[in-house]
Motif scaffolding. Structure first.
Motif, PDB file in Angstrom:
ATOM      1  N   ILE A 140       6.232   4.812  -5.076  1.00 25.22           N
ATOM      2  CA  ILE A 140       6.570   4.706  -6.499  1.00 25.22           C
ATOM      3  C   ILE A 140       6.009   5.887  -7.284  1.00 25.22           C
ATOM      4  O   ILE A 140       6.707   6.482  -8.109  1.00 25.22           O
ATOM      5  N   ILE A 141       4.769   6.242  -7.033  1.00 28.48           N
ATOM      6  CA  ILE A 141       4.166   7.384  -7.730  1.00 28.48           C
ATOM      7  C   ILE A 141       4.907   8.674  -7.386  1.00 28.48           C
ATOM      8  O   ILE A 141       5.237   9.476  -8.272  1.00 28.48           O
ATOM      9  N   GLY A 142       5.216   8.864  -6.108  1.00 28.36           N
ATOM     10  CA  GLY A 142       5.947  10.062  -5.686  1.00 28.36           C
ATOM     11  C   GLY A 142       7.337  10.134  -6.281  1.00 28.36           C
ATOM     12  O   GLY A 142       7.774  11.185  -6.762  1.00 28.36           O
ATOM     13  N   SER A 143       8.046   9.006  -6.278  1.00 26.67           N
ATOM     14  CA  SER A 143       9.394   9.020  -6.845  1.00 26.67           C
ATOM     15  C   SER A 143       9.357   9.188  -8.360  1.00 26.67           C
ATOM     16  O   SER A 143      10.270   9.768  -8.942  1.00 26.67           O
ATOM     17  N   GLY A 144       8.292   8.689  -8.991  1.00 26.44           N
ATOM     18  CA  GLY A 144       8.144   8.892 -10.429  1.00 26.44           C
ATOM     19  C   GLY A 144       7.979  10.364 -10.764  1.00 26.44           C
ATOM     20  O   GLY A 144       8.616  10.870 -11.697  1.00 26.44           O
ATOM     21  N   PHE A 145       7.129  11.061  -9.999  1.00 23.16           N
ATOM     22  CA  PHE A 145       6.961  12.497 -10.225  1.00 23.16           C
ATOM     23  C   PHE A 145       8.254  13.255  -9.937  1.00 23.16           C
ATOM     24  O   PHE A 145       8.634  14.161 -10.675  1.00 23.16           O
ATOM     25  N   ILE A 167       3.090   1.781  -3.312  1.00 24.70           N
ATOM     26  CA  ILE A 167       2.451   2.419  -4.464  1.00 24.70           C
ATOM     27  C   ILE A 167       2.598   3.937  -4.380  1.00 24.70           C
ATOM     28  O   ILE A 167       2.952   4.596  -5.363  1.00 24.70           O
ATOM     29  N   TYR A 168       2.371   4.491  -3.198  1.00 25.36           N
ATOM     30  CA  TYR A 168       2.531   5.939  -3.027  1.00 25.36           C
ATOM     31  C   TYR A 168       3.995   6.352  -3.203  1.00 25.36           C
ATOM     32  O   TYR A 168       4.289   7.396  -3.791  1.00 25.36           O
ATOM     33  N   THR A 199       0.837  -1.201   0.000  1.00 22.76           N
ATOM     34  CA  THR A 199       0.000   0.000   0.000  1.00 22.76           C
ATOM     35  C   THR A 199       0.872   1.251   0.000  1.00 22.76           C
ATOM     36  O   THR A 199       0.662   2.169  -0.792  1.00 22.76           O
TER      37      THR A 199
END
Length: 146
Positions: A115-120, A112-113, A109
């Motif tokens: 990964i999304i944060g590091s992607g941005f 996922i946050y 859980t």
């Protein structure tokens, strides 16, 4: 013989066989060296992934990182061999960590946050700072843009 030596020999052969100006020889040699290093890196990371028991995770880490690493220029170590060894170590570690901790629902859980944060963050960092030194990979002064 090093990848650079093999690439230079093959570029010499190609430029004498094909009608290319001598200035293109350095471009061909550089491209071949990148191709050889990329293939060697892919094989080394794949082998390391199998050795640590996480081939899928290791290859996925390599593929995802390559999407940002190639256009952004990545970091430059002093030799291609050091770069290759560093890449194998980092992607093997990432693959191992994903394999080891991927089965826990609570971690998934938050992961996922993360990964999304590091992607941005990666996209913003690439937009602001990439490439860090655009003239670094080009060895010939005749090929550099002024």
């Amino acid at each position: 013989m090093s990848f650079k030596g093999v690439a230079r020999s093959l570029a010499d052969y190609l430029t004498t066989t094909l009608p290319h100006p001598s200035l293109q020889q350095e471009v061909i040699a550089y491209g071949l060296e990148l191709l050889f290093l990329g293939a060697a890196g892919f094989m080394a990371v794949t082998l390391a992934g199998f050795l640590i028991g996480a081939p899928a995770e290791t290859l996925m880490a390599l593929i995802v990182a390559s999407l940002l690493r190639v256009p952004g220029g990545g970091i430059h170590l002093s030799t291609p061999t050091r770069c290759l060894l560093f890449s194998v170590a980092v992607f093997s570690l990432l693959g191992f960590l994903c394999h080891r901790f991927g089965g826990y629902p609570l971690i998934n859980t938050y992961l996922i946050y993360l990964i999304i944060g590091s992607g941005f963050f990666s996209l913003i960092a690439s937009f602001l700072w990439a490439p860090s030194n655009p003239s670094k990979p080009i060895v010939s002064t005749g090929l550099r843009r002024k």
